[in-house]
Design a protein around this motif. Structure first.
Motif, PDB file in Angstrom:
ATOM      1  N   GLU A  14       0.802  -1.235  -0.042  1.00  0.00           N
ATOM      2  CA  GLU A  14      -0.126   0.046   0.095  1.00  0.00           C
ATOM      3  C   GLU A  14       0.743   0.919   0.024  1.00  0.00           C
ATOM      4  N   PHE A  16       3.019   1.486  -1.881  1.00  0.00           N
ATOM      5  CA  PHE A  16       3.843   1.769  -3.627  1.00  0.00           C
ATOM      6  C   PHE A  16       2.052   2.186  -3.809  1.00  0.00           C
ATOM      7  N   ASP A  17       1.247   2.409  -3.213  1.00  0.00           N
ATOM      8  CA  ASP A  17      -0.291   1.962  -4.069  1.00  0.00           C
ATOM      9  C   ASP A  17      -0.636   3.228  -3.985  1.00  0.00           C
ATOM     10  N   ARG A  18       0.267   4.230  -5.100  1.00  0.00           N
ATOM     11  CA  ARG A  18       0.012   5.896  -5.353  1.00  0.00           C
ATOM     12  C   ARG A  18      -1.525   5.675  -5.501  1.00  0.00           C
ATOM     13  N   GLU A  19      -2.720   5.453  -6.497  1.00  0.00           N
ATOM     14  CA  GLU A  19      -3.588   5.079  -6.891  1.00  0.00           C
ATOM     15  C   GLU A  19      -4.508   4.601  -5.410  1.00  0.00           C
ATOM     16  N   SER A  20      -4.488   4.275  -4.860  1.00  0.00           N
ATOM     17  CA  SER A  20      -4.774   3.593  -4.047  1.00  0.00           C
ATOM     18  C   SER A  20      -5.756   2.564  -4.509  1.00  0.00           C
ATOM     19  N   VAL A  24       0.315  -1.838  -8.242  1.00  0.00           N
ATOM     20  CA  VAL A  24       1.845  -1.171  -8.784  1.00  0.00           C
ATOM     21  C   VAL A  24       1.652  -1.324  -9.625  1.00  0.00           C
ATOM     22  N   GLU A  28       8.198  -1.211  -8.895  1.00  0.00           N
ATOM     23  CA  GLU A  28       8.250  -1.203  -7.953  1.00  0.00           C
ATOM     24  C   GLU A  28       8.247  -2.342  -6.934  1.00  0.00           C
TER      25      GLU A  28
END
Length: 114
Positions: A14, A16-20, A24, A28
């Motif tokens: 999470e 690295f999960d920039r968009e939620s 990823v 990454e």
């Protein structure tokens, strides 16, 4: 214990999960794996991606692809760091003058010439 491991993996993912959106960028994955205390080579990261059925760079990896593969890696204790005593022995081999440090110049020489 598996639930704890899966929680730890999910939390690292999470970050690295920039968009939620539970995905990823494939690039990454190495960082995520290393953030979990595992230190695979780039070739080993590529093997993990193959297990996640990722074929092309630029793709995204879903948490559902990552979680089972990474859970298995952690349960099997794969890719752990080199033990401290081995690193210390290697450092001592490079510290020819036994002064407790290596100069930048010596390190560059060892990495590029020897």
């Amino acid at each position: 214990i598996v639930a704890e491991i899966e929680k730890k993996i999910t939390e690292a993912f999470e970050v690295f999960d920039r968009e939620s959106n539970k995905t990823v960028d494939v690039r990454e994955i190495g960082c995520i794996v290393r953030s979990l205390g595992c230190f695979p080579s780039e070739a080993e990261v590529q093997e993990l991606l193959a297990q996640m059925e990722v074929e092309e760079p630029g793709e995204f990896i879903h948490l559902e692809q990552f979680l089972p593969v990474m859970t298995k890696v952690l349960l099997e204790r794969r890719f752990w760091p080199i033990p401290e005593d081995v690193i210390l022995h290697a450092f001592q081999a490079l510290d020819a003058n036994k002064c407790g440090y290596i100069t930048k110049e010596d390190l560059v020489k060892h990495l590029t010439e020897e």
